[in-house]
Design a protein around this motif. Structure first.
Motif, PDB file in Angstrom:
ATOM      1  N   GLN A 126      -0.955   0.517 -10.146  1.00 39.05           N
ATOM      2  CA  GLN A 126      -1.247   0.378  -8.925  1.00 39.05           C
ATOM      3  C   GLN A 126      -1.230   2.040  -9.039  1.00 39.05           C
ATOM      4  O   GLN A 126      -1.957   2.957  -9.008  1.00 39.05           O
ATOM      5  CB  GLN A 126      -1.624   0.458  -7.752  1.00 39.05           C
ATOM      6  CG  GLN A 126      -2.157  -1.300  -7.278  1.00 39.05           C
ATOM      7  CD  GLN A 126      -3.205  -1.127  -7.354  1.00 39.05           C
ATOM      8  OE1 GLN A 126      -3.916  -1.441  -7.995  1.00 39.05           O
ATOM      9  NE2 GLN A 126      -3.224  -3.002  -8.983  1.00 39.05           N
ATOM     10  N   ALA A 130      -5.802   6.211 -14.412  1.00 45.16           N
ATOM     11  CA  ALA A 130      -7.627   4.855 -13.855  1.00 45.16           C
ATOM     12  C   ALA A 130      -7.528   5.090 -15.313  1.00 45.16           C
ATOM     13  O   ALA A 130      -7.466   3.498 -15.771  1.00 45.16           O
ATOM     14  CB  ALA A 130      -8.158   5.423 -12.920  1.00 45.16           C
ATOM     15  N   LYS A 134      -7.899   1.807 -17.487  1.00 47.36           N
ATOM     16  CA  LYS A 134      -9.855   1.571 -18.233  1.00 47.36           C
ATOM     17  C   LYS A 134      -9.814   1.022 -19.453  1.00 47.36           C
ATOM     18  O   LYS A 134     -10.611   0.240 -19.845  1.00 47.36           O
ATOM     19  CB  LYS A 134     -10.973   2.292 -17.755  1.00 47.36           C
ATOM     20  CG  LYS A 134     -10.856   2.310 -16.136  1.00 47.36           C
ATOM     21  CD  LYS A 134     -12.265   2.988 -15.808  1.00 47.36           C
ATOM     22  CE  LYS A 134     -12.710   2.743 -13.956  1.00 47.36           C
ATOM     23  NZ  LYS A 134     -13.247   4.541 -13.849  1.00 47.36           N
TER      24      LYS A 134
END
Length: 249
Positions: A126, A130, A134
């Motif tokens: 987390q 990001a 992906k």
């Protein structure tokens, strides 16, 4: 589906010559990735469970419980067992004592530690970039490997405990090792799959090298321990799972 229909499905599957008897005893319950579902009694029964309405699902579970208890009573009567007396035994106390012994076993402790490591690693994802995540997840092999890791995250601890308890029961009853070996074989196969998955993930997450290597070390320790405790496990043939179609036919 009511309990009569459930019993009918079980009877039909049991008498079906294509059914592989006992295949579900030593599988990983990952039906989506199994090519033997058409030959498995458990899958055929579970395929009738409703998915959309939770209230229907729990109602059906109650009916299945009733049907299962009826079959158990019928089995006891057929084999000259007093079902009522079975409820008066100290099976529960014995089970709890065995559970306490198993919890302190080295193998269970290693498996539990591994499960916690996996949980912490997935939580750490987390905090990663990001966009980078992906890109990594566009890799279909990566997605499959992550699914494998998550599927077996707590599975190893549960099955390690089961193997040890089966081994204890077999020893006390002076039975030849059987269920314990089947479960140990399942553990070895599961660990091999985990090691393979982590090997691929390692190439894509080199920044987590130390963490991943620590988990691989724990998996290898557990693997070696299982081989020591169940030296005949590798040779055990799980019905339908360690056999080819030619072997079955």
């Amino acid at each position: 589906m009511n309990k009569s229909q459930f019993k009918s499905i079980l009877d039909e599957s049991f008498n079906d010559p294509t059914t592989i008897q006992g295949i579900y005893n030593w599988c990983d319950r990952w039906c989506e990735r199994c090519n033997r579902t058409a030959q498995c009694t458990v899958y055929k029964a579970s395929a009738h469970l409703p998915e959309d309405k939770p209230e229907d699902f729990f109602k059906l579970l109650s009916e299945i419980l009733e049907a299962t208890m009826e079959m158990l009573i019928e089995y006891a009567e057929t084999n000259g067992l007093d079902y009522e007396s079975l409820k008066d035994t100290d099976f529960q106390d014995e089970y709890e004592r065995n559970q306490n012994l198993v919890r302190n076993d080295a193998g269970v402790i290693i498996a539990k530690q591994y499960g916690k490591q996996v949980k912490q690693w997935f939580e750490s994802l987390q905090t990663k970039d990001a966009t980078g995540m992906k890109i990594r997840l566009k890799d279909p092999i990566m997605k499959d490997c992550l699914e494998v890791i998550q599927w077996y995250q707590y599975f190893l601890e549960i099955k390690m405990a089961r193997a040890l308890m089966s081994q204890k029961d077999e020893h006390e009853l002076e039975f030849e090792p059987y269920y314990s070996l089947g479960t140990a074989k399942l553990l070895l196969v599961s660990i091999e799959r985990n090691i393979g998955a982590w090997g691929y993930i390692y190439q894509k997450f080199r920044e987590d090298e130390d963490i991943i290597l620590d988990m691989l070390v724990n998996l290898q320790r557990l693997y070696k321990l299982i081989e020591q405790l169940f030296p005949s496990a590798r040779a055990f043939i799980r019905p339908g799972l360690d056999e080819t179609d030619q072997d079955i036919n």
